[in-house]
Design a protein around this motif. Structure first.
Motif, PDB file in Angstrom:
ATOM      1  N   LYS A  64       0.905  -1.192  -0.047  1.00  0.00           N
ATOM      2  CA  LYS A  64       0.131   0.230  -0.062  1.00  0.00           C
ATOM      3  C   LYS A  64       0.867   1.362  -0.048  1.00  0.00           C
ATOM      4  CE  LYS A  64      -3.501  -1.040   2.292  1.00  0.00           C
ATOM      5  NZ  LYS A  64      -4.563  -1.108   3.330  1.00  0.00           N
ATOM      6  N   GLY A  65       0.513   2.061  -0.677  1.00  0.00           N
ATOM      7  CA  GLY A  65       1.047   3.238  -1.019  1.00  0.00           C
ATOM      8  C   GLY A  65       2.451   3.339  -1.890  1.00  0.00           C
ATOM      9  N   ARG A  66       2.729   1.991  -2.434  1.00  0.00           N
ATOM     10  CA  ARG A  66       4.156   2.068  -3.448  1.00  0.00           C
ATOM     11  C   ARG A  66       3.399   1.352  -4.831  1.00  0.00           C
ATOM     12  NH1 ARG A  66       7.500  -1.818  -2.046  1.00  0.00           N
ATOM     13  NH2 ARG A  66       6.263  -3.221  -0.904  1.00  0.00           N
ATOM     14  N   PHE A  67       2.479   0.462  -4.735  1.00  0.00           N
ATOM     15  CA  PHE A  67       1.928  -0.181  -5.963  1.00  0.00           C
ATOM     16  C   PHE A  67       0.579   0.517  -6.265  1.00  0.00           C
ATOM     17  CE2 PHE A  67       4.135  -4.627  -5.257  1.00  0.00           C
ATOM     18  CZ  PHE A  67       5.393  -3.972  -5.155  1.00  0.00           C
ATOM     19  N   THR A  68       0.400   0.555  -7.563  1.00  0.00           N
ATOM     20  CA  THR A  68      -0.910   1.163  -8.264  1.00  0.00           C
ATOM     21  C   THR A  68      -1.315   0.008  -9.158  1.00  0.00           C
ATOM     22  OG1 THR A  68      -0.181   3.360  -7.712  1.00  0.00           O
ATOM     23  CG2 THR A  68      -2.009   2.941  -9.176  1.00  0.00           C
ATOM     24  N   ILE A  69      -2.713  -0.405  -8.890  1.00  0.00           N
ATOM     25  CA  ILE A  69      -3.328  -1.067  -9.886  1.00  0.00           C
ATOM     26  C   ILE A  69      -4.201  -0.386 -10.705  1.00  0.00           C
ATOM     27  CG2 ILE A  69      -5.104  -1.801  -8.354  1.00  0.00           C
ATOM     28  CD1 ILE A  69      -5.051  -4.736  -9.792  1.00  0.00           C
ATOM     29  N   SER A  70      -4.209  -0.636 -12.090  1.00  0.00           N
ATOM     30  CA  SER A  70      -5.254  -0.029 -12.956  1.00  0.00           C
ATOM     31  C   SER A  70      -5.389  -0.735 -14.102  1.00  0.00           C
ATOM     32  CB  SER A  70      -4.299   1.434 -13.448  1.00  0.00           C
ATOM     33  OG  SER A  70      -3.216   1.146 -14.242  1.00  0.00           O
ATOM     34  N   ARG A  71      -6.523  -0.209 -14.903  1.00  0.00           N
ATOM     35  CA  ARG A  71      -6.907  -1.111 -15.989  1.00  0.00           C
ATOM     36  C   ARG A  71      -7.254  -0.155 -17.215  1.00  0.00           C
ATOM     37  NH1 ARG A  71     -11.368  -4.985 -14.097  1.00  0.00           N
ATOM     38  NH2 ARG A  71     -11.409  -5.654 -16.435  1.00  0.00           N
ATOM     39  N   ASP A  72      -7.072  -0.795 -18.380  1.00  0.00           N
ATOM     40  CA  ASP A  72      -7.738  -0.091 -19.582  1.00  0.00           C
ATOM     41  C   ASP A  72      -8.490  -1.214 -20.535  1.00  0.00           C
ATOM     42  OD1 ASP A  72      -8.055   0.771 -22.157  1.00  0.00           O
ATOM     43  OD2 ASP A  72      -6.164   1.724 -22.368  1.00  0.00           O
ATOM     44  N   ASN A  73      -9.789  -1.257 -20.233  1.00  0.00           N
ATOM     45  CA  ASN A  73     -10.575  -2.118 -20.858  1.00  0.00           C
ATOM     46  C   ASN A  73     -10.805  -2.053 -22.228  1.00  0.00           C
ATOM     47  OD1 ASN A  73     -11.589  -3.035 -18.378  1.00  0.00           O
ATOM     48  ND2 ASN A  73     -13.252  -1.779 -18.290  1.00  0.00           N
TER      49      ASN A  73
END
Length: 122
Positions: A64-73
């Motif tokens: 937490k605070g270091r990793f970021t999850i995201s998506r492009d559908n």
């Protein structure tokens, strides 16, 4: 759904990597997607999750605070941006498509990618 993870590599502590997971199949945009990791001598553990319409994300306390999850559908792709990497982040990272149940349990995921190795040197 077939998943292909990439982006792993060798990085020094404090560095960054971005993992990608490309999915085949028309139902990708309706799947909650997760990242897990498997370190030597440990069980596969939850890292992060993002729901299908990108309104809910959750992270393991260790990232937490270091990793970021995201998506492009539109691209059938989910990402994991990893910053401030530590040697303890060394693991094989897997993306997975959620099938039902707890977001944090690997048993809740029906489809898995092949994994990509992340090695963080001290």
């Amino acid at each position: 759904v077939q998943l292909q993870a990439s982006g792993g590599g060798l990085v020094q502590a404090g560095g960054s990597l971005r993992l990608s997971c490309v999915a085949s199949g028309r139902t990708f945009s309706r799947h909650t997607m997760g990242w897990f990791r498997l370190a030597p001598g440990k069980e596969r553990e939850f890292v992060a999750v993002i729901n299908w319409h990108d309104t809910i994300t959750s992270y393991a306390d260790s990232v937490k605070g270091r990793f970021t999850i995201s998506r492009d559908n539109a691209k059938n792709t989910v990402y994991l941006q990893m910053n401030s990497l530590k040697p303890e982040d060394t693991a094989v990272y897997y993306c997975a498509a959620h099938g039902g149940g707890s977001y944090y349990s690997r048993a809740s995921y029906d489809y898995w990618g092949q994994g990509t190795q992340v090695t963080v040197s001290s």
